[in-house]
Design a protein around this motif. Structure first.
Motif, PDB file in Angstrom:
ATOM      1  N   ARG A  35      46.631  55.223  33.876  1.00 40.20           N
ATOM      2  CA  ARG A  35      45.865  55.233  35.151  1.00 40.20           C
ATOM      3  C   ARG A  35      46.158  54.092  36.469  1.00 40.20           C
ATOM      4  N   ILE A  36      45.856  54.290  37.331  1.00 37.14           N
ATOM      5  CA  ILE A  36      46.307  53.798  38.858  1.00 37.14           C
ATOM      6  C   ILE A  36      44.762  52.806  38.608  1.00 37.14           C
ATOM      7  N   ILE A  37      44.636  51.842  37.999  1.00 35.67           N
ATOM      8  CA  ILE A  37      43.288  51.254  38.467  1.00 35.67           C
ATOM      9  C   ILE A  37      43.456  50.182  39.511  1.00 35.67           C
ATOM     10  N   ILE A  38      42.870  49.941  40.722  1.00 40.28           N
ATOM     11  CA  ILE A  38      42.560  48.921  41.574  1.00 40.28           C
ATOM     12  C   ILE A  38      41.698  47.524  41.303  1.00 40.28           C
TER      13      ILE A  38
ATOM     14  N   THR B  78      41.233  50.797  30.415  1.00 41.26           N
ATOM     15  CA  THR B  78      40.813  51.689  31.984  1.00 41.26           C
ATOM     16  C   THR B  78      39.250  51.557  32.006  1.00 41.26           C
ATOM     17  N   GLU B  79      38.611  51.877  30.903  1.00 37.63           N
ATOM     18  CA  GLU B  79      36.858  51.138  30.164  1.00 37.63           C
ATOM     19  C   GLU B  79      36.636  49.724  31.268  1.00 37.63           C
TER      20      GLU B  79
ATOM     21  N   ARG C 172      34.470  45.704  35.640  1.00 44.04           N
ATOM     22  CA  ARG C 172      35.278  45.051  35.721  1.00 44.04           C
ATOM     23  C   ARG C 172      34.778  45.509  37.255  1.00 44.04           C
ATOM     24  N   GLY C 173      34.584  46.932  37.984  1.00 52.16           N
ATOM     25  CA  GLY C 173      34.868  46.489  39.763  1.00 52.16           C
ATOM     26  C   GLY C 173      36.043  47.736  39.997  1.00 52.16           C
ATOM     27  N   GLY C 174      36.770  47.917  39.241  1.00 54.01           N
ATOM     28  CA  GLY C 174      38.833  48.316  39.242  1.00 54.01           C
ATOM     29  C   GLY C 174      37.652  49.959  39.682  1.00 54.01           C
ATOM     30  N   MET C 175      38.455  50.615  40.348  1.00 53.72           N
ATOM     31  CA  MET C 175      38.630  52.464  40.789  1.00 53.72           C
ATOM     32  C   MET C 175      39.665  52.039  40.602  1.00 53.72           C
TER      33      MET C 175
END
Length: 168
Positions: free
Chosen positions: A94-97, A26-27, A32-35
Motif C-alpha cells: 500500500r502507499i503509506i506515508i 502496514t499495521e 507509528r502515525g502513518g497514513m
C-alpha cells in the motif's frame, strides 16, 4: 510434481509470504502515525495480481518450462529481495506515508524512483514466458501498465506532498 507446478507453488508461496509481510508492515507503519494514501485503487492491484497468478495456474501448470526465462525470473527475485531488504519494515503493498520520515535513497532507490514496480513489470511479463505463454505475458503486461499509471501517479503525488511538507 512437474517443474512447472513446482515453480507455481514456489511463486504462490512467495506471494502469500509477501502479503503477510506487507500486512504486518502496514499495521506497524499505521501504529507509528502513518497514513494510507489513495487506497481506492488497491483492490484493482489485488485483482490484477490474483487473476495473473490464477491464470498461470490454469494455463501453465503442465507446460514445458523454458529455462532461459526461468533464469531471468530468478534474477528478478534477487532484485525483489534487494528492494525488500532496502525498505525493511517500510515495505508494503500500500502507499503509506509516515510523517517525519525521510524518503529511502539507498539500494536500488539510488538508481530508480520505483524499483519495485520495475521488478513487478518484469515478473508479470517473464513468468508467463517461463511457461511459453507470450500472449498471456503481453495481455497482462498491458493491464499492469494501466494499473501502474494509476498507482505511480498516486504515489508520486503522495511523495511530492511529503517532500513539500518536509521543506516547510
Amino acid at each position: 510434481m512437474n517443474l512447472a507446478l513446482a515453480v507455481l507453488v514456489l511463486v504462490t508461496l512467495e506471494r502469500l509470504a509477501e502479503l503477510w509481510l506487507a500486512r504486518r508492515n502496514t499495521e506497524r507503519l499505521i501504529a507509528r502515525g502513518g497514513m494510507e494514501v489513495a487506497p481506492e485503487h488497491y483492490p484493482l492491484i489485488v485483482a490484477l495480481h490474483a487473476a495473473w497468478l490464477g491464470g498461470l495456474w490454469w494455463l501453465g501448470w503442465d507446460q514445458t518450462v523454458h529455462f532461459g526465462w526461468l533464469a531471468v525470473f530468478v534474477g528478478l527475485q534477487f532484485l525483489r529481495a534487494w528492494v525488500l531488504a532496502t525498505l525493511g519494515k517500510r515495505w508494503t503493498t500500500r502507499i503509506i506515508i509516515v510523517p517525519g520520515e525521510a524518503l529511502v535513497r539507498a539500494g536500488p532507490y539510488r538508481f530508480l524512483s520505483h524499483p519495485n514496480y520495475a521488478v513487478v513489470i518484469g515478473e508479470i511479463a517473464v513468468l508467463p514466458l517461463v511457461f511459453g505463454l507470450p500472449w498471456y505475458a503481453l495481455a497482462f503486461s498491458a493491464l499492469n501498465a494501466l494499473v501502474l499509471v494509476i498507482r505511480i501517479r498516486a504515489e508520486n503525488t503522495a511523495l511530492a506532498s511529503k517532500r513539500a511538507r518536509s521543506l516547510r
